[in-house]
Design an enzyme around this catalytic site. Structure first.
Site, PDB file in Angstrom:
ATOM      1  N   ILE A 101      -5.608   4.886  -9.590  1.00 54.85           N
ATOM      2  CA  ILE A 101      -6.744   4.752  -8.683  1.00 54.85           C
ATOM      3  C   ILE A 101      -7.670   5.966  -8.780  1.00 54.85           C
ATOM      4  CG2 ILE A 101      -5.483   3.183  -7.172  1.00 54.85           C
ATOM      5  CD1 ILE A 101      -5.090   5.469  -5.188  1.00 54.85           C
ATOM      6  N   HIS A 117      -5.259  -1.671  -9.798  1.00 53.88           N
ATOM      7  CA  HIS A 117      -4.709  -1.316  -8.476  1.00 53.88           C
ATOM      8  C   HIS A 117      -5.745  -0.658  -7.574  1.00 53.88           C
ATOM      9  CE1 HIS A 117      -0.334  -1.388 -10.216  1.00 53.88           C
ATOM     10  NE2 HIS A 117      -0.814  -2.601  -9.990  1.00 53.88           N
ATOM     11  N   CYS A 125     -13.966  -3.372   3.412  1.00 55.23           N
ATOM     12  CA  CYS A 125     -14.001  -3.860   4.790  1.00 55.23           C
ATOM     13  C   CYS A 125     -12.840  -4.830   5.017  1.00 55.23           C
ATOM     14  CB  CYS A 125     -15.338  -4.563   5.056  1.00 55.23           C
ATOM     15  SG  CYS A 125     -15.428  -5.297   6.698  1.00 55.23           S
ATOM     16  N   THR A 184       3.314   4.954 -18.224  1.00 51.89           N
ATOM     17  CA  THR A 184       3.736   4.079 -17.120  1.00 51.89           C
ATOM     18  C   THR A 184       5.226   3.776 -17.256  1.00 51.89           C
ATOM     19  OG1 THR A 184       3.386   1.945 -16.016  1.00 51.89           O
ATOM     20  CG2 THR A 184       2.869   2.023 -18.370  1.00 51.89           C
ATOM     21  N   ASN A 210       4.733   7.541 -24.039  1.00 52.07           N
ATOM     22  CA  ASN A 210       5.248   7.939 -22.725  1.00 52.07           C
ATOM     23  C   ASN A 210       6.147   9.157 -22.873  1.00 52.07           C
ATOM     24  OD1 ASN A 210       5.054   7.032 -19.965  1.00 52.07           O
ATOM     25  ND2 ASN A 210       7.234   6.584 -20.005  1.00 52.07           N
TER      26      ASN A 210
HETATM   27  C1  BJW Z   1       4.314  10.961 -18.568  1.00 53.44           C
HETATM   28  C2  BJW Z   1       3.962  12.244 -18.243  1.00 53.44           C
HETATM   29  C3  BJW Z   1       3.156  12.903 -19.154  1.00 53.44           C
HETATM   30  C4  BJW Z   1       5.171  11.590 -16.664  1.00 53.44           C
HETATM   31  N1  BJW Z   1       2.775  12.265 -20.265  1.00 53.44           N
HETATM   32  N2  BJW Z   1       3.929  10.358 -19.678  1.00 53.44           N
HETATM   33  C5  BJW Z   1      11.058  -8.251  -7.825  1.00 53.44           C
HETATM   34  C6  BJW Z   1      10.970  -8.447  -9.201  1.00 53.44           C
HETATM   35  C7  BJW Z   1       9.738  -8.409  -9.860  1.00 53.44           C
HETATM   36  C8  BJW Z   1       8.573  -8.168  -9.165  1.00 53.44           C
HETATM   37  C9  BJW Z   1       8.663  -7.956  -7.808  1.00 53.44           C
HETATM   38  C10 BJW Z   1       9.873  -7.991  -7.151  1.00 53.44           C
HETATM   39  N3  BJW Z   1       9.647  -7.755  -5.846  1.00 53.44           N
HETATM   40  C11 BJW Z   1       8.313  -7.559  -5.673  1.00 53.44           C
HETATM   41  C12 BJW Z   1       7.691  -7.683  -6.878  1.00 53.44           C
HETATM   42  C13 BJW Z   1       6.246  -7.521  -7.148  1.00 53.44           C
HETATM   43  C14 BJW Z   1       5.809  -6.086  -6.944  1.00 53.44           C
HETATM   44  C15 BJW Z   1       6.651  -5.167  -7.824  1.00 53.44           C
HETATM   45  O1  BJW Z   1       6.406  -4.983  -9.002  1.00 53.44           O
HETATM   46  N4  BJW Z   1       7.663  -4.529  -7.268  1.00 53.44           N
HETATM   47  C16 BJW Z   1       8.557  -3.687  -8.072  1.00 53.44           C
HETATM   48  C17 BJW Z   1       8.749  -2.343  -7.412  1.00 53.44           C
HETATM   49  C18 BJW Z   1       9.844  -4.454  -8.302  1.00 53.44           C
HETATM   50  N5  BJW Z   1       4.430  -6.051  -7.371  1.00 53.44           N
HETATM   51  C19 BJW Z   1       3.446  -6.309  -6.528  1.00 53.44           C
HETATM   52  O2  BJW Z   1       3.634  -6.527  -5.345  1.00 53.44           O
HETATM   53  C20 BJW Z   1       2.061  -6.366  -7.114  1.00 53.44           C
HETATM   54  N6  BJW Z   1       1.463  -7.603  -6.781  1.00 53.44           N
HETATM   55  C21 BJW Z   1       1.931  -8.773  -7.247  1.00 53.44           C
HETATM   56  O3  BJW Z   1       2.898  -8.850  -7.993  1.00 53.44           O
HETATM   57  O4  BJW Z   1       1.188  -9.861  -6.826  1.00 53.44           O
HETATM   58  C22 BJW Z   1       1.582 -11.145  -7.298  1.00 53.44           C
HETATM   59  C23 BJW Z   1       0.627 -11.634  -8.336  1.00 53.44           C
HETATM   60  C24 BJW Z   1       0.434 -10.911  -9.502  1.00 53.44           C
HETATM   61  C25 BJW Z   1      -0.439 -11.386 -10.480  1.00 53.44           C
HETATM   62  C26 BJW Z   1      -1.120 -12.558 -10.300  1.00 53.44           C
HETATM   63  C27 BJW Z   1      -0.935 -13.277  -9.132  1.00 53.44           C
HETATM   64  C28 BJW Z   1      -0.043 -12.808  -8.150  1.00 53.44           C
HETATM   65  C29 BJW Z   1       1.191  -5.239  -6.573  1.00 53.44           C
HETATM   66  C30 BJW Z   1       1.641  -3.907  -7.063  1.00 53.44           C
HETATM   67  C31 BJW Z   1       0.854  -2.796  -6.380  1.00 53.44           C
HETATM   68  C32 BJW Z   1       1.269  -1.425  -6.840  1.00 53.44           C
HETATM   69  N7  BJW Z   1       0.663  -0.453  -6.012  1.00 53.44           N
HETATM   70  C33 BJW Z   1       0.916   0.975  -6.292  1.00 53.44           C
HETATM   71  C34 BJW Z   1       0.320   1.828  -5.135  1.00 53.44           C
HETATM   72  C35 BJW Z   1      -1.154   1.542  -4.867  1.00 53.44           C
HETATM   73  C36 BJW Z   1      -2.092   2.491  -5.544  1.00 53.44           C
HETATM   74  C37 BJW Z   1      -1.808   3.948  -5.220  1.00 53.44           C
HETATM   75  O5  BJW Z   1      -1.456   4.299  -4.077  1.00 53.44           O
HETATM   76  O6  BJW Z   1      -1.992   4.800  -6.115  1.00 53.44           O
HETATM   77  O7  BJW Z   1       0.369   1.321  -7.572  1.00 53.44           O
HETATM   78  S1  BJW Z   1       2.649   1.379  -6.449  1.00 53.44           S
HETATM   79  C38 BJW Z   1       2.448   2.563  -7.723  1.00 53.44           C
HETATM   80  O8  BJW Z   1       3.162   2.096  -8.887  1.00 53.44           O
HETATM   81  C39 BJW Z   1       0.945   2.555  -8.064  1.00 53.44           C
HETATM   82  C40 BJW Z   1       1.011   2.570  -9.568  1.00 53.44           C
HETATM   83  O9  BJW Z   1      -0.210   2.100 -10.122  1.00 53.44           O
HETATM   84  C41 BJW Z   1       2.194   1.718  -9.892  1.00 53.44           C
HETATM   85  C42 BJW Z   1       2.773   1.935 -11.268  1.00 53.44           C
HETATM   86  O10 BJW Z   1       3.299   3.229 -11.401  1.00 53.44           O
HETATM   87  P1  BJW Z   1       3.189   3.997 -12.801  1.00 53.44           P
HETATM   88  O11 BJW Z   1       1.781   4.234 -13.134  1.00 53.44           O
HETATM   89  O12 BJW Z   1       4.007   3.316 -13.820  1.00 53.44           O
HETATM   90  O13 BJW Z   1       3.831   5.436 -12.401  1.00 53.44           O
HETATM   91  P2  BJW Z   1       5.376   5.880 -12.408  1.00 53.44           P
HETATM   92  O14 BJW Z   1       5.465   7.098 -11.590  1.00 53.44           O
HETATM   93  O15 BJW Z   1       6.268   4.761 -12.073  1.00 53.44           O
HETATM   94  O16 BJW Z   1       5.655   6.224 -13.944  1.00 53.44           O
HETATM   95  C43 BJW Z   1       5.037   7.319 -14.586  1.00 53.44           C
HETATM   96  C44 BJW Z   1       5.507   7.346 -16.037  1.00 53.44           C
HETATM   97  O17 BJW Z   1       4.802   8.365 -16.696  1.00 53.44           O
HETATM   98  C45 BJW Z   1       7.008   7.662 -16.178  1.00 53.44           C
HETATM   99  O18 BJW Z   1       7.593   6.767 -17.122  1.00 53.44           O
HETATM  100  C46 BJW Z   1       7.026   9.080 -16.735  1.00 53.44           C
HETATM  101  O19 BJW Z   1       8.089   9.326 -17.643  1.00 53.44           O
HETATM  102  C47 BJW Z   1       5.707   9.149 -17.443  1.00 53.44           C
HETATM  103  N8  BJW Z   1       5.155  10.492 -17.491  1.00 53.44           N
HETATM  104  N9  BJW Z   1       4.583  12.576 -17.009  1.00 53.44           N
HETATM  105  C48 BJW Z   1       3.220  10.988 -20.466  1.00 53.44           C
HETATM  106  N10 BJW Z   1       2.790  14.183 -18.929  1.00 53.44           N
END
Ligand code: BJW
Length: 245
Positions: A101, A117, A125, A184, A210
């Protein structure tokens, strides 16, 4: 159209980024040991239920992150800059999908960016759903500049909400020749499933960049592990050299 080796002449490229790409810019990830979810419970700040229960707590969480993003010590790093250079020089279709974000891709010069996201520097709103640029704190007293009635919320996608731009993303994934995932963990859906979507077409090149192997590691055809500021510029140089051959 393909060349004599069967490779697309103007390959279509989709890049997915996550929190790891911005970590070396000073923005914490979520799931690393020093990440946000080690400090706060996501159920308290990143769900619609949390916002309904305690909007002030949720607004505080995002207001603090917005202030960090706008502080003078946060800037795009070499990985963001390399992706902007890649877009500029790429001969085929290019799309950058980010789960982040922050606005560091835009600050680095990237043009075609989809924030699936949402965006920290915008507010939405809760009544009319109009989205507005919002570079300051969101307070409970704020109302929508468009309808004048609705309380405002961060323009972010919480768990249980539908990510943004999904139609455009699906189309790009269906057409892509090269899929690159950067920084990610591959644990949050639907982004975690993008590599599986492109893997249905076996000749699609699927690259993971990664710090460590992600949850989706096995579905990639190529892996580069290390800090983004080192491995992304090196990968971009090699990819551009490859298409210029
Ligand atoms: C480095 C590094 C360096 C470090 N160099 N690398 C059960 C099973 C399957 C799915 C689900 C389930 N129960 C619920 C769900 C769905 C749910 C979900 O996925 N849950 C899981 C936890 C299981 N998903 C949702 O609810 C989503 N919506 C949805 O599915 O709607 C249905 C639908 C979809 C499509 C069509 C129609 C309907 C919504 C997900 C919303 C996520 N929101 C967040 C927070 C909001 C924004 C914010 O506050 O910033 O988004 S959560 C958070 O995680 C944030 C991120 O964008 C997101 C992903 O995280 P990311 O970017 O991968 O970060 P990390 O910390 O996890 O990883 C960092 C990586 O970098 C690591 O691997 C490190 O090693 C690496 N790294 N330093 C290179 N220097």
């Amino acid at each position: 159209m393909t060349d004599h080796t069967g490779r697309a002449k103007r390959p279509s490229l989709v890049v997915l980024t996550g929190a790891g790409i911005s970590r070396e810019s000073g923005i914490p990830t979520f799931r690393d040991a020093d990440g946000l979810w080690a400090q706060v419970d996501l159920e308290d700040v990143a769900t619609p239920e949390a916002f309904a229960r305690d909007p002030e707590r949720v607004l505080d969480f995002y207001n603090a992150r917005r202030r960090v993003l706008l502080s003078s010590d946060i800037a795009p790093n070499a990985a963001h800059v390399a992706l902007a250079r890649l877009e500029e020089s790429w001969p085929g279709d290019f799309l950058l999908i980010t789960q982040n974000i922050d606005d560091l891709h835009e600050r680095a010069g990237s043009k075609r960016v989809l924030h699936m996201h949402g965006e920290l520097l915008k507010a939405r709103c809760t009544l009319c759903e109009e989205v507005h640029p919002w570079p300051k704190d969101i307070t409970l007293a704020d109302t929508c500049p468009a309808c004048g009635r609705g309380p405002m919320r961060p323009h972010v996608v919480w768990f249980g909400e539908i990510p943004l731009h999904m139609e455009e993303i699906t189309q790009a994934l269906q057409a892509c020749d090269i899929f690159v995932s950067i920084g990610t963990s591959g644990t949050v859906w639907p982004a975690a499933g993008f590599v599986a979507e492109v893997a249905h077409r076996p000749h699609t090149r699927r690259v993971e960049l990664n710090l460590e192997p992600s949850e989706q590691n096995a579905l990639f055809t190529e892996h580069h592990h290390g800090p983004a500021t080192r491995i992304v510029p090196a990968f971009v140089d090699a990819l551009l050299a490859d298409v210029r051959e």
